[in-house]
Design an enzyme around this catalytic site. Structure first.
Site, mmCIF file in Angstrom:
data_model
loop_
_atom_site.group_PDB
_atom_site.id
_atom_site.type_symbol
_atom_site.label_atom_id
_atom_site.label_comp_id
_atom_site.label_asym_id
_atom_site.label_seq_id
_atom_site.Cartn_x
_atom_site.Cartn_y
_atom_site.Cartn_z
ATOM 1 N N ALA A 65 0.821 -1.201 0.000
ATOM 2 C CA ALA A 65 0.000 0.000 0.000
ATOM 3 C C ALA A 65 0.859 1.256 0.000
ATOM 4 C CB ALA A 65 -0.924 0.009 1.220
ATOM 5 N N GLY A 110 1.133 -5.854 0.560
ATOM 6 C CA GLY A 110 0.343 -6.111 -0.641
ATOM 7 C C GLY A 110 1.169 -6.502 -1.839
ATOM 8 N N GLU A 113 1.620 -10.080 -1.399
ATOM 9 C CA GLU A 113 0.300 -10.673 -1.608
ATOM 10 C C GLU A 113 -0.023 -10.799 -3.100
ATOM 11 O OE1 GLU A 113 -2.573 -9.679 2.103
ATOM 12 O OE2 GLU A 113 -1.690 -7.904 1.150
ATOM 13 N N GLU A 133 2.597 -6.594 8.039
ATOM 14 C CA GLU A 133 1.503 -5.733 8.492
ATOM 15 C C GLU A 133 1.345 -5.673 10.009
ATOM 16 O OE1 GLU A 133 0.327 -6.775 4.243
ATOM 17 O OE2 GLU A 133 1.354 -7.746 5.916
#
Length: 259
Positions: A65, A110, A113, A133
């Site tokens: 992010a 992310g 991910e 995170e």
């Protein structure tokens, strides 16, 4: 200039490139919008047989992010932004053709991910990664808690997520997350070699194999075998299957059309 580009190599291989190196290719609102446009193009392309996902620059694949942008968001906007990242990543996972993540640098949150949603992951020797995170008082919210466990096992996934541990590509290979580690100058070529090897195979067979693996994984064996049989049956009436048998008989390489 678009923050995500798309090109075609050797006719059958698509390359999606994150192009925001000045911000570590982080997921901004604009990048997500551009990514969705590229995915629409990929989904409509009936010729593609494999897709590589990589990024510009030699330092970052995707830092996750965009935390500078996120700092300006309300709680509701943060939830919406996480949801949009998750949707893009799930869209990548849902592509019919195999996907290869060529991780050319940092892949955190992310960014990692995104690679988890790909079918195959290779990385440069300088790459660092992790689902970090919990160190930011949140959790992976774009599929990380689910996909990592399915790839490396429950205990290892808990270890890496709960500690927010950062690790290099060699450790990633040791735990079964990364398939190949190569020098960064060789990464693009290695990804193309793998994609080209996939593209040489029967396109329907490759797609059905991917579908059978993905859909059968979370079921009991009996259900999984039924899924495999249904996918197998989709290959029987194809011209490519007949071509493969004929090519074997004639001792030549088959020429597949995807039909």
């Amino acid at each position: 200039m678009s923050t995500v580009s798309f090109s075609i190599k050797d006719e059958y291989v698509g390359v999606i490139t994150l192009n925001r190196p000045e911000a570590a290719n982080a997921f901004s609102r604009q990048l997500l919008a551009d990514f969705n446009q590229v995915l629409e193009e990929v989904e409509k392309n009936e010729t593609l047989r494999a897709v590589i996902i990589t990024a510009e620059g030699g330092k970052a694949f995707c830092a996750g992010a965009d935390l500078k942008e996120r700092a300006t968001m309300s709680q509701d906007e943060v939830v919406e932004a996480v949801g949009e990242i998750g949707k893009v990543i799930t869209r990548v996972e849902s592509l019919k053709v195999p996907t290869i993540a060529a991780i050319n640098g940092a892949a955190f949150g992310g960014g990692l991910e995104l690679s988890l949603a790909c079918d195959i992951r290779i990385a440069s020797g300088n790459a660092k990664m992790g689902l970090t995170e919990t160190s930011l008082a949140i959790i992976p919210g774009a599929g990380g808690t689910q996909r990592l466990a399915r790839l490396i096992g429950l205990a290892k996934a808990k270890y890496y997520i709960l500690t927010a541990k950062r690790f290099d590509s060699l450790e990633g290979k040791e735990i079964g997350l990364i398939e190949e580690v190569v020098p960064i100058d060789d990464l693009a070529q290695k990804a193309l070699e793998i994609a080209t090897q996939i593209a040489k195979n029967g396109p329907v067979g490759v797609q059905m194999a991917k579908k059978a693996i993905d859909q059968g994984f979370d079921h009991d064996l009996k259900t999984g075998l039924n899924i495999e049989r249904n996918c197998y049956m989709n290959t029987i009436p194809t011209n490519d299957r007949i071509e493969a048998l004929q090519a074997f008989k004639e001792k030549r390489q088959p020429s597949f059309t995807g039909k």
